[in-house]
Design a protein around this motif. Structure first.
Motif, PDB file in Angstrom:
ATOM      1  N   VAL A   5     -12.847  -0.933   4.896  1.00 37.81           N
ATOM      2  CA  VAL A   5     -12.255  -0.020   5.877  1.00 37.81           C
ATOM      3  C   VAL A   5     -12.620   1.413   5.491  1.00 37.81           C
ATOM      4  CG1 VAL A   5     -10.159   0.728   7.045  1.00 37.81           C
ATOM      5  CG2 VAL A   5     -10.330  -1.618   6.178  1.00 37.81           C
ATOM      6  N   LEU A   6     -13.237   2.135   6.429  1.00 39.71           N
ATOM      7  CA  LEU A   6     -13.602   3.528   6.196  1.00 39.71           C
ATOM      8  C   LEU A   6     -12.450   4.429   6.615  1.00 39.71           C
ATOM      9  CD1 LEU A   6     -17.260   3.481   7.573  1.00 39.71           C
ATOM     10  CD2 LEU A   6     -16.446   2.997   5.256  1.00 39.71           C
ATOM     11  N   THR A   7     -12.114   5.391   5.776  1.00 37.96           N
ATOM     12  CA  THR A   7     -11.034   6.307   6.104  1.00 37.96           C
ATOM     13  C   THR A   7     -11.400   7.706   5.657  1.00 37.96           C
ATOM     14  OG1 THR A   7      -8.653   6.715   5.913  1.00 37.96           O
ATOM     15  CG2 THR A   7      -9.789   5.910   3.947  1.00 37.96           C
ATOM     16  N   LYS A   8     -10.716   8.680   6.208  1.00 37.79           N
ATOM     17  CA  LYS A   8     -11.027  10.087   5.925  1.00 37.79           C
ATOM     18  C   LYS A   8      -9.756  10.890   5.784  1.00 37.79           C
ATOM     19  CE  LYS A   8     -13.325  14.181   7.821  1.00 37.79           C
ATOM     20  NZ  LYS A   8     -13.888  14.828   9.025  1.00 37.79           N
ATOM     21  N   GLY A   9      -9.827  11.937   4.982  1.00 37.94           N
ATOM     22  CA  GLY A   9      -8.722  12.870   4.884  1.00 37.94           C
ATOM     23  C   GLY A   9      -8.857  13.966   5.926  1.00 37.94           C
ATOM     24  N   VAL A  10      -7.770  14.283   6.607  1.00 38.37           N
ATOM     25  CA  VAL A  10      -7.769  15.335   7.626  1.00 38.37           C
ATOM     26  C   VAL A  10      -6.575  16.250   7.385  1.00 38.37           C
ATOM     27  CG1 VAL A  10      -8.919  13.892   9.352  1.00 38.37           C
ATOM     28  CG2 VAL A  10      -6.414  13.935   9.242  1.00 38.37           C
ATOM     29  N   GLY A  66      -9.691  15.177  -4.347  1.00 35.23           N
ATOM     30  CA  GLY A  66      -8.353  15.090  -3.785  1.00 35.23           C
ATOM     31  C   GLY A  66      -8.188  13.974  -2.775  1.00 35.23           C
ATOM     32  N   TYR A  67      -9.311  13.439  -2.269  1.00 33.25           N
ATOM     33  CA  TYR A  67      -9.234  12.338  -1.306  1.00 33.25           C
ATOM     34  C   TYR A  67      -8.742  11.048  -1.956  1.00 33.25           C
ATOM     35  CZ  TYR A  67     -11.355  14.545   2.794  1.00 33.25           C
ATOM     36  OH  TYR A  67     -11.596  15.314   3.897  1.00 33.25           O
ATOM     37  N   ALA A  68      -8.607  11.052  -3.266  1.00 34.54           N
ATOM     38  CA  ALA A  68      -8.016   9.888  -3.929  1.00 34.54           C
ATOM     39  C   ALA A  68      -6.602   9.657  -3.407  1.00 34.54           C
ATOM     40  CB  ALA A  68      -8.003  10.088  -5.447  1.00 34.54           C
ATOM     41  N   ASP A  69      -5.902  10.742  -3.075  1.00 33.55           N
ATOM     42  CA  ASP A  69      -4.555  10.607  -2.508  1.00 33.55           C
ATOM     43  C   ASP A  69      -4.606   9.976  -1.124  1.00 33.55           C
ATOM     44  OD1 ASP A  69      -3.285  11.672  -4.714  1.00 33.55           O
ATOM     45  OD2 ASP A  69      -3.358  13.725  -3.947  1.00 33.55           O
ATOM     46  N   LEU A  71      -6.788   7.725  -0.238  1.00 37.42           N
ATOM     47  CA  LEU A  71      -6.982   6.298  -0.485  1.00 37.42           C
ATOM     48  C   LEU A  71      -5.690   5.645  -0.961  1.00 37.42           C
ATOM     49  CD1 LEU A  71     -10.517   6.468  -2.096  1.00 37.42           C
ATOM     50  CD2 LEU A  71      -9.927   5.358   0.057  1.00 37.42           C
ATOM     51  N   ARG A  72      -4.878   6.385  -1.685  1.00 35.20           N
ATOM     52  CA  ARG A  72      -3.564   5.849  -2.070  1.00 35.20           C
ATOM     53  C   ARG A  72      -2.728   5.602  -0.821  1.00 35.20           C
ATOM     54  NH1 ARG A  72       0.999   8.044  -1.883  1.00 35.20           N
ATOM     55  NH2 ARG A  72       0.098  10.121  -1.635  1.00 35.20           N
ATOM     56  N   GLU A  73      -2.786   6.546   0.129  1.00 34.88           N
ATOM     57  CA  GLU A  73      -2.054   6.380   1.379  1.00 34.88           C
ATOM     58  C   GLU A  73      -2.582   5.180   2.149  1.00 34.88           C
ATOM     59  OE1 GLU A  73      -0.858   9.036   5.335  1.00 34.88           O
ATOM     60  OE2 GLU A  73      -2.006   9.936   3.693  1.00 34.88           O
ATOM     61  N   ALA A  74      -3.913   5.006   2.128  1.00 34.47           N
ATOM     62  CA  ALA A  74      -4.512   3.850   2.801  1.00 34.47           C
ATOM     63  C   ALA A  74      -4.048   2.548   2.158  1.00 34.47           C
ATOM     64  CB  ALA A  74      -6.037   3.946   2.750  1.00 34.47           C
ATOM     65  N   MET A  75      -3.894   2.563   0.849  1.00 34.34           N
ATOM     66  CA  MET A  75      -3.475   1.356   0.146  1.00 34.34           C
ATOM     67  C   MET A  75      -2.055   0.952   0.524  1.00 34.34           C
ATOM     68  SD  MET A  75      -3.679   0.500  -3.952  1.00 34.34           S
ATOM     69  CE  MET A  75      -5.402  -0.012  -3.901  1.00 34.34           C
ATOM     70  N   THR A  76      -1.218   1.914   0.904  1.00 34.53           N
ATOM     71  CA  THR A  76       0.140   1.549   1.287  1.00 34.53           C
ATOM     72  C   THR A  76       0.148   0.759   2.596  1.00 34.53           C
ATOM     73  OG1 THR A  76       0.506   3.627   2.488  1.00 34.53           O
ATOM     74  CG2 THR A  76       1.105   3.586   0.160  1.00 34.53           C
ATOM     75  N   VAL A  77      -0.875   0.979   3.465  1.00 35.58           N
ATOM     76  CA  VAL A  77      -1.004   0.156   4.671  1.00 35.58           C
ATOM     77  C   VAL A  77      -1.553  -1.207   4.280  1.00 35.58           C
ATOM     78  CG1 VAL A  77      -2.050  -0.052   6.951  1.00 35.58           C
ATOM     79  CG2 VAL A  77      -1.412   2.197   6.077  1.00 35.58           C
ATOM     80  N   TYR A  78      -2.709  -1.226   3.614  1.00 39.21           N
ATOM     81  CA  TYR A  78      -3.203  -2.399   2.914  1.00 39.21           C
ATOM     82  C   TYR A  78      -4.604  -2.167   2.376  1.00 39.21           C
ATOM     83  CZ  TYR A  78      -3.905  -6.761   0.817  1.00 39.21           C
ATOM     84  OH  TYR A  78      -4.102  -7.698  -0.168  1.00 39.21           O
ATOM     85  N   GLU A 213       0.160   2.575  -8.691  1.00 36.93           N
ATOM     86  CA  GLU A 213      -0.811   2.688  -9.788  1.00 36.93           C
ATOM     87  C   GLU A 213      -2.225   2.618  -9.223  1.00 36.93           C
ATOM     88  OE1 GLU A 213       0.198   3.303 -12.766  1.00 36.93           O
ATOM     89  OE2 GLU A 213       2.347   2.926 -12.477  1.00 36.93           O
ATOM     90  N   TYR A 214      -2.447   3.340  -8.110  1.00 34.39           N
ATOM     91  CA  TYR A 214      -3.704   3.184  -7.368  1.00 34.39           C
ATOM     92  C   TYR A 214      -4.942   3.541  -8.186  1.00 34.39           C
ATOM     93  CZ  TYR A 214      -4.038   8.246  -6.746  1.00 34.39           C
ATOM     94  OH  TYR A 214      -4.150   9.591  -6.968  1.00 34.39           O
ATOM     95  N   GLU A 215      -4.801   4.421  -9.195  1.00 37.49           N
ATOM     96  CA  GLU A 215      -5.969   4.806  -9.996  1.00 37.49           C
ATOM     97  C   GLU A 215      -6.598   3.615 -10.701  1.00 37.49           C
ATOM     98  OE1 GLU A 215      -3.071   6.965 -10.986  1.00 37.49           O
ATOM     99  OE2 GLU A 215      -3.852   9.011 -10.748  1.00 37.49           O
ATOM    100  N   GLU A 216      -5.784   2.586 -10.996  1.00 41.01           N
ATOM    101  CA  GLU A 216      -6.312   1.397 -11.662  1.00 41.01           C
ATOM    102  C   GLU A 216      -7.219   0.594 -10.730  1.00 41.01           C
ATOM    103  OE1 GLU A 216      -3.236  -0.977 -13.320  1.00 41.01           O
ATOM    104  OE2 GLU A 216      -2.322   0.679 -14.454  1.00 41.01           O
ATOM    105  N   TYR A 217      -7.093   0.822  -9.431  1.00 40.65           N
ATOM    106  CA  TYR A 217      -7.876   0.072  -8.448  1.00 40.65           C
ATOM    107  C   TYR A 217      -8.929   0.955  -7.768  1.00 40.65           C
ATOM    108  CZ  TYR A 217      -3.795  -2.893  -9.083  1.00 40.65           C
ATOM    109  OH  TYR A 217      -2.791  -3.656  -9.635  1.00 40.65           O
ATOM    110  N   LEU A 218      -9.117   2.166  -8.298  1.00 35.83           N
ATOM    111  CA  LEU A 218     -10.010   3.143  -7.671  1.00 35.83           C
ATOM    112  C   LEU A 218     -11.327   3.260  -8.445  1.00 35.83           C
ATOM    113  CD1 LEU A 218     -10.537   5.514  -5.667  1.00 35.83           C
ATOM    114  CD2 LEU A 218      -9.399   7.005  -7.346  1.00 35.83           C
ATOM    115  N   SER A 219     -12.444   3.168  -7.724  1.00 37.48           N
ATOM    116  CA  SER A 219     -13.773   3.419  -8.286  1.00 37.48           C
ATOM    117  C   SER A 219     -14.341   4.663  -7.625  1.00 37.48           C
ATOM    118  CB  SER A 219     -14.710   2.237  -8.034  1.00 37.48           C
ATOM    119  OG  SER A 219     -14.233   1.052  -8.648  1.00 37.48           O
ATOM    120  N   THR A 220     -14.877   5.592  -8.417  1.00 36.12           N
ATOM    121  CA  THR A 220     -15.465   6.814  -7.896  1.00 36.12           C
ATOM    122  C   THR A 220     -16.963   6.819  -8.186  1.00 36.12           C
ATOM    123  OG1 THR A 220     -13.392   8.026  -8.276  1.00 36.12           O
ATOM    124  CG2 THR A 220     -15.380   9.335  -7.928  1.00 36.12           C
ATOM    125  N   TRP A 221     -17.760   7.004  -7.140  1.00 35.13           N
ATOM    126  CA  TRP A 221     -19.216   7.005  -7.263  1.00 35.13           C
ATOM    127  C   TRP A 221     -19.780   8.332  -6.775  1.00 35.13           C
ATOM    128  CZ3 TRP A 221     -19.592   1.676  -4.380  1.00 35.13           C
ATOM    129  CH2 TRP A 221     -19.227   0.647  -5.268  1.00 35.13           C
TER     130      TRP A 221
END
Length: 282
Positions: A5-10, A66-69, A71-78, A213-221
């Motif tokens: 799922v592609l998502t963006k910060g706005v 800062g977009y890591a936040d 993705l954390r918000e996206a993770m709360t949806v699923y 604990e979203y950082e444990e599931y986050l990969s940054t490239w």
């Protein structure tokens, strides 16, 4: 079944959250960033796919650290895991350079069965990034999707979509997997079986726990991880030329504000007297 799922910060455009300079230009540094609202429908479609077919859901975004936040918000949806594509070489990208970067990130993950994107973003509103990413991947694309089902045996997706945004005209189309799905804000997940509703409840509880604990599931490239030439991404790789930017006009003030402090009993009494007729329905 693997979905990305592609998502963006706005900018958070809710009243009181947006900051403008004296010329009416948006001050992004002083305006909170949130997940693009339309992307929630894409996440819900991916969750529905996981509930019914199992597998994995990955959320992906391109942007600053800062977009890591977001993705954390996206993770709360699923989402089971998250990917952030981020470095200075990717900055100031238009939709085309963004699509090139996102497609490279998707290809690095592997070949997902489905890629989901929201209808458009709340800031740019072009609706181009999803279709351009599908073109880069050479995936069939179905847009304005309001409902969908996956046939794993036939390896195809069957979707209902709005025609030219007209809610009274709906067509049903099929596409082979892997496929790209752009969800419409009218998208409605369907959970007719009790087993599916219970599975959704369980998965939602799990992902909300992961989000803490979203950082444990986050990969940054960065661009080197994606083997991308800086000349083809970011500002250098963006063919779009912005001729001008019009400031957002400030709305004229239509009401006067009266400041009242809690220790001013007389003023508080006046406020209560003013509000009393509305509370009683007068």
């Amino acid at each position: 079944m693997h979905s990305v799922v592609l998502t963006k910060g706005v900018p958070d455009f809710r009243e009181g959250q947006v900051s403008f300079d004296e010329d009416g230009h948006l001050e992004r540094g002083r305006t909170p960033t949130v997940m693009n609202p339309n992307d929630e429908f894409a996440l819900k479609a991916a969750l529905q796919t996981k509930v019914k077919h199992g597998g994995q859901v990955s959320a992906m975004s391109m942007g600053p650290p800062g977009y890591a936040d977001v993705l954390r918000e996206a993770m709360t949806v699923y989402a089971d895991d998250c990917y952030l594509l981020s470095d200075r070489e990717m900055a100031a990208a238009d939709t085309w350079a963004t699509a090139i970067t996102l497609s490279a990130g998707i290809e690095k993950i592997g070949e997902p069965d489905l890629v989901f994107a929201g209808f458009k973003t709340a800031d740019g509103e072009t609706g181009q990034t999803g279709p351009q990413t599908a073109w880069c991947l050479d995936y069939p694309i179905i847009t304005h999707v309001i409902a969908m089902e996956v046939d794993e045996e036939e390896r195809q997706v069957r979707a209902k979509r709005l025609v030219e945004g007209d809610v009274d005209e709906i067509e049903t189309v099929t596409a082979p997997l892997p496929a790209f799905i752009v969800t419409d804000p009218e998208y409605e997940p369907s959970y007719r079986k009790s087993a599916h509703r219970l599975q959704k409840k369980r998965l939602k509880a799990e992902t909300e726990e992961r989000a803490e604990e979203y950082e444990e599931y986050l990969s940054t490239w960065d661009h080197a991880d994606l083997n991308l030439d800086p000349e083809y991404i970011g500002l250098d790789g963006s063919p779009t030329i912005v001729s001008s930017v019009d400031p957002i006009p400030k709305a004229p003030a239509e009401r006067d504000a009266t400041m009242v402090t809690p220790d001013d009993e007389e003023a508080i009494e006046d406020v209560l007297e003013t509000m009393r007729p509305f509370a009683t329905g007068d």
